[in-house]
Design a protein around this motif. Structure first.
Motif, PDB file in Angstrom:
ATOM      1  N   THR A   1       0.822  -1.213   0.000  1.00 37.70           N
ATOM      2  CA  THR A   1       0.000   0.000   0.000  1.00 37.70           C
ATOM      3  C   THR A   1       0.851   1.257   0.000  1.00 37.70           C
ATOM      4  O   THR A   1       0.659   2.148  -0.838  1.00 37.70           O
ATOM      5  CB  THR A   1      -0.937   0.004   1.232  1.00 37.70           C
ATOM      6  N   PHE A   2       1.786   1.338   0.921  1.00 35.32           N
ATOM      7  CA  PHE A   2       2.584   2.558   1.026  1.00 35.32           C
ATOM      8  C   PHE A   2       3.520   2.725  -0.162  1.00 35.32           C
ATOM      9  O   PHE A   2       3.756   3.836  -0.620  1.00 35.32           O
ATOM     10  CB  PHE A   2       3.314   2.615   2.369  1.00 35.32           C
ATOM     11  N   ALA A   3       4.025   1.627  -0.709  1.00 33.40           N
ATOM     12  CA  ALA A   3       4.865   1.710  -1.914  1.00 33.40           C
ATOM     13  C   ALA A   3       4.048   2.199  -3.103  1.00 33.40           C
ATOM     14  O   ALA A   3       4.510   3.037  -3.885  1.00 33.40           O
ATOM     15  CB  ALA A   3       5.491   0.350  -2.218  1.00 33.40           C
TER      16      ALA A   3
ATOM     17  N   GLN B   1       2.585  13.085   4.886  1.00 32.03           N
ATOM     18  CA  GLN B   1       2.775  14.065   5.961  1.00 32.03           C
ATOM     19  C   GLN B   1       3.467  13.397   7.149  1.00 32.03           C
ATOM     20  O   GLN B   1       4.236  14.020   7.861  1.00 32.03           O
ATOM     21  CB  GLN B   1       1.407  14.615   6.379  1.00 32.03           C
ATOM     22  N   LEU B   2       3.170  12.116   7.340  1.00 28.11           N
ATOM     23  CA  LEU B   2       3.819  11.312   8.378  1.00 28.11           C
ATOM     24  C   LEU B   2       4.197   9.989   7.731  1.00 28.11           C
ATOM     25  O   LEU B   2       3.348   9.284   7.181  1.00 28.11           O
ATOM     26  CB  LEU B   2       2.867  11.077   9.559  1.00 28.11           C
ATOM     27  N   GLU B   3       5.467   9.669   7.760  1.00 27.90           N
ATOM     28  CA  GLU B   3       5.961   8.449   7.132  1.00 27.90           C
ATOM     29  C   GLU B   3       5.368   7.215   7.830  1.00 27.90           C
ATOM     30  O   GLU B   3       5.023   7.270   9.011  1.00 27.90           O
ATOM     31  CB  GLU B   3       7.485   8.400   7.213  1.00 27.90           C
ATOM     32  N   PRO B   4       5.276   6.095   7.107  1.00 27.76           N
ATOM     33  CA  PRO B   4       4.743   4.875   7.711  1.00 27.76           C
ATOM     34  C   PRO B   4       5.536   4.483   8.960  1.00 27.76           C
ATOM     35  O   PRO B   4       6.761   4.575   8.990  1.00 27.76           O
ATOM     36  CB  PRO B   4       4.926   3.831   6.608  1.00 27.76           C
TER      37      PRO B   4
ATOM     38  N   ILE C   1      -1.234  10.654   4.836  1.00 31.05           N
ATOM     39  CA  ILE C   1      -1.026  11.143   3.475  1.00 31.05           C
ATOM     40  C   ILE C   1      -1.828  12.422   3.277  1.00 31.05           C
ATOM     41  O   ILE C   1      -2.637  12.797   4.125  1.00 31.05           O
ATOM     42  CB  ILE C   1      -1.437  10.089   2.427  1.00 31.05           C
ATOM     43  N   GLU C   2      -1.572  13.090   2.149  1.00 30.05           N
ATOM     44  CA  GLU C   2      -2.331  14.290   1.812  1.00 30.05           C
ATOM     45  C   GLU C   2      -2.988  14.113   0.457  1.00 30.05           C
ATOM     46  O   GLU C   2      -2.389  13.551  -0.461  1.00 30.05           O
ATOM     47  CB  GLU C   2      -1.412  15.512   1.753  1.00 30.05           C
ATOM     48  N   ASP C   3      -4.206  14.633   0.339  1.00 31.29           N
ATOM     49  CA  ASP C   3      -4.846  14.684  -0.971  1.00 31.29           C
ATOM     50  C   ASP C   3      -4.325  15.936  -1.692  1.00 31.29           C
ATOM     51  O   ASP C   3      -3.493  16.672  -1.130  1.00 31.29           O
ATOM     52  CB  ASP C   3      -6.375  14.635  -0.842  1.00 31.29           C
ATOM     53  N   PRO C   4      -4.737  16.195  -2.922  1.00 28.82           N
ATOM     54  CA  PRO C   4      -4.186  17.343  -3.659  1.00 28.82           C
ATOM     55  C   PRO C   4      -4.421  18.705  -3.004  1.00 28.82           C
ATOM     56  O   PRO C   4      -3.697  19.653  -3.286  1.00 28.82           O
ATOM     57  CB  PRO C   4      -4.899  17.273  -5.014  1.00 28.82           C
ATOM     58  N   ASP C   5      -5.412  18.806  -2.120  1.00 26.43           N
ATOM     59  CA  ASP C   5      -5.660  20.061  -1.407  1.00 26.43           C
ATOM     60  C   ASP C   5      -4.883  20.160  -0.100  1.00 26.43           C
ATOM     61  O   ASP C   5      -5.004  21.145   0.616  1.00 26.43           O
ATOM     62  CB  ASP C   5      -7.158  20.219  -1.113  1.00 26.43           C
ATOM     63  N   GLY C   6      -4.116  19.124   0.243  1.00 27.37           N
ATOM     64  CA  GLY C   6      -3.362  19.132   1.492  1.00 27.37           C
ATOM     65  C   GLY C   6      -4.137  18.625   2.672  1.00 27.37           C
ATOM     66  O   GLY C   6      -3.687  18.741   3.816  1.00 27.37           O
TER      67      GLY C   6
END
Length: 126
Positions: free
Chosen positions: A87-89, A99-102, A113-118
């Protein structure tokens, strides 16, 4: 007596560009678009992950409670995934910003994670 509330139907994520958000959630995260309707200034879009029941509703300009400062915040949404490494790969190769690594947690491997709007979204993979 039976409970009055039986499930969570939807959660809203505030976005600035509905079409860009639809692309991210469908093409990058694999969601299905269930509805895309207009009523006056409101564009109501519902997206759902493949095995999910609860939908994400995209709230954009024209939506009664939308305002620009609500876009790009922590969404309060946590998504579930099966395989953490895969998933993360896949998210990383799709260019998704972390925003925060696995990291390993007591409840599974988690990343933000962030969507395109942050908008920040938690992803937990068991």
């Amino acid at each position: 007596t039976a409970p009055m509330v039986t499930e969570i139907k939807s959660v809203c994520i505030y976005v600035s560009d509905v079409d860009r958000a639809i692309g991210f959630y469908t093409r990058t995260l694999g969601f299905e678009k269930l509805s895309d309707a207009r009523q006056g200034a409101i564009r109501w879009v519902e997206l759902r992950p493949p095995r999910g029941e609860t939908v994400i509703a995209l709230a954009s300009e024209g939506f009664p409670v939308w305002s620009p400062e609500k876009v790009g915040q922590f969404s309060g949404v946590t998504l579930a995934a099966d395989d953490p490494d895969e998933t993360f790969a896949a998210l990383r190769s799709a260019g998704v910003r972390f925003q925060l690594e696995p990291e390993a947690t007591a409840w599974g491997h988690q990343a933000v994670i962030e969507d395109p709007d942050g908008n920040a979204i938690v992803v937990v993979a068991a």
